[in-house]
Design a protein around this motif. Structure first.
Motif, PDB file in Angstrom:
ATOM      1  N   LYS A  64       0.662   8.851  -4.868  1.00  0.00           N
ATOM      2  CA  LYS A  64      -0.282   9.947  -4.580  1.00  0.00           C
ATOM      3  C   LYS A  64       0.449  11.155  -4.023  1.00  0.00           C
ATOM      4  O   LYS A  64       0.199  12.287  -4.432  1.00  0.00           O
ATOM      5  CB  LYS A  64      -1.360   9.496  -3.600  1.00  0.00           C
ATOM      6  CG  LYS A  64      -2.323  10.652  -3.266  1.00  0.00           C
ATOM      7  CD  LYS A  64      -3.617  10.197  -2.781  1.00  0.00           C
ATOM      8  CE  LYS A  64      -4.593  11.282  -2.413  1.00  0.00           C
ATOM      9  NZ  LYS A  64      -4.345  12.637  -2.778  1.00  0.00           N
ATOM     10  N   SER A  82      -2.422   1.253  -8.867  1.00  0.00           N
ATOM     11  CA  SER A  82      -2.123   2.571  -8.289  1.00  0.00           C
ATOM     12  C   SER A  82      -1.800   3.585  -9.376  1.00  0.00           C
ATOM     13  O   SER A  82      -2.322   4.713  -9.360  1.00  0.00           O
ATOM     14  CB  SER A  82      -0.953   2.475  -7.310  1.00  0.00           C
ATOM     15  OG  SER A  82      -1.280   1.646  -6.222  1.00  0.00           O
ATOM     16  N   GLY A 106       6.203   2.928  -8.882  1.00  0.00           N
ATOM     17  CA  GLY A 106       5.586   1.793  -8.202  1.00  0.00           C
ATOM     18  C   GLY A 106       6.405   0.525  -8.343  1.00  0.00           C
ATOM     19  O   GLY A 106       6.600  -0.208  -7.373  1.00  0.00           O
ATOM     20  N   SER A 121       0.846  -1.199   0.000  1.00  0.00           N
ATOM     21  CA  SER A 121       0.000   0.000   0.000  1.00  0.00           C
ATOM     22  C   SER A 121       0.880   1.248   0.000  1.00  0.00           C
ATOM     23  O   SER A 121       0.426   2.335  -0.365  1.00  0.00           O
ATOM     24  CB  SER A 121      -0.947  -0.002   1.202  1.00  0.00           C
ATOM     25  OG  SER A 121      -0.223   0.151   2.401  1.00  0.00           O
ATOM     26  N   PHE A 168       0.866   3.031  -3.407  1.00  0.00           N
ATOM     27  CA  PHE A 168      -0.224   3.979  -3.620  1.00  0.00           C
ATOM     28  C   PHE A 168       0.066   5.302  -2.920  1.00  0.00           C
ATOM     29  O   PHE A 168      -0.076   6.378  -3.498  1.00  0.00           O
ATOM     30  CB  PHE A 168      -1.548   3.386  -3.111  1.00  0.00           C
ATOM     31  CG  PHE A 168      -2.736   4.236  -3.402  1.00  0.00           C
ATOM     32  CD1 PHE A 168      -3.407   4.114  -4.601  1.00  0.00           C
ATOM     33  CD2 PHE A 168      -3.190   5.160  -2.478  1.00  0.00           C
ATOM     34  CE1 PHE A 168      -4.512   4.910  -4.882  1.00  0.00           C
ATOM     35  CE2 PHE A 168      -4.288   5.955  -2.738  1.00  0.00           C
ATOM     36  CZ  PHE A 168      -4.953   5.834  -3.944  1.00  0.00           C
ATOM     37  N   LEU A 183      -4.264   6.752 -10.091  1.00  0.00           N
ATOM     38  CA  LEU A 183      -3.740   8.065  -9.707  1.00  0.00           C
ATOM     39  C   LEU A 183      -3.353   8.939 -10.897  1.00  0.00           C
ATOM     40  O   LEU A 183      -3.095  10.127 -10.726  1.00  0.00           O
ATOM     41  CB  LEU A 183      -2.567   7.890  -8.743  1.00  0.00           C
ATOM     42  CG  LEU A 183      -2.997   7.351  -7.376  1.00  0.00           C
ATOM     43  CD1 LEU A 183      -1.791   6.946  -6.559  1.00  0.00           C
ATOM     44  CD2 LEU A 183      -3.850   8.359  -6.634  1.00  0.00           C
TER      45      LEU A 183
END
Length: 175
Positions: free
Chosen positions: A55, A162, A75, A48, A51, A166
């Motif tokens: 962000k 993600s 990522g 997580s 993400f 995003l």
């Protein structure tokens, strides 16, 4: 971007690796199925951070906008570093546990097949296959690669999803 990859990748690796070290220490008290569920849940929680990193990068450095490919690259970098740390933690866990993981795993697989009513020929073939795998698993490079195949399939979809979500500036916009 490199600083974020290193920071969030290290956090992901520690989140995934630390519980595994604890589970290995208490392996005799935890059923294998429960340990597997806990392990994969912690991997998902660890990733997580992908993400969160994308962000934060989008909202702070990107002015609320990020393109898909740079976000995916970040990522994947986080996933790669987190996975390496996880694999190193597994090597540490094996070295400190003092047990023969593969022997215990093989015995469990064979016992399960016997309980399912497999024939003697099937059990003999499975025993030979497990012994071959046990010999391969003794090689640290093979074991490291196998460990990476446990965690990478969890992280890759997280990085893809993600980056895909995003890239849309209207998805969870900065305040």
């Amino acid at each position: 971007m490199l600083k974020k990859i290193l920071t969030y990748g290290a956090i992901a690796g520690l989140i995934a690796g630390a519980p595994m070290l604890a589970l290995t220490a208490w392996a005799d008290r935890i059923q294998p199925e429960l340990g597997m569920v806990i392990g994969y849940l912690t991997m998902l929680i660890a990733f997580s951070t992908v993400f969160v990193a994308i962000k934060r990068w989008r909202d702070v450095e990107g002015g609320g906008v990020v393109r898909f490919w740079p976000a995916l690259g970040m990522g994947l970098g986080i996933v790669a570093l987190g996975s390496l740390i996880y694999a190193i933690a597994w090597e540490i866990a094996l070295a400190t546990a003092g047990s023969d993981f593969m022997a215990e795993y093989a015995a469990g697989v064979i016992a399960e097949r016997k309980a399912q009513g497999a024939s003697a020929a099937e059990i003999a073939a499975l025993t030979a296959q497990m012994e071959s795998f046990r010999a391969q698993y003794a090689n640290p490079l093979f074991r490291f690669a196998i460990t990476l195949t446990e965690i990478l399939p969890v992280g890759l979809p997280v990085a893809l999803v993600s980056a895909g979500l995003l890239r849309n500036p209207r998805f969870l916009p900065a305040r």
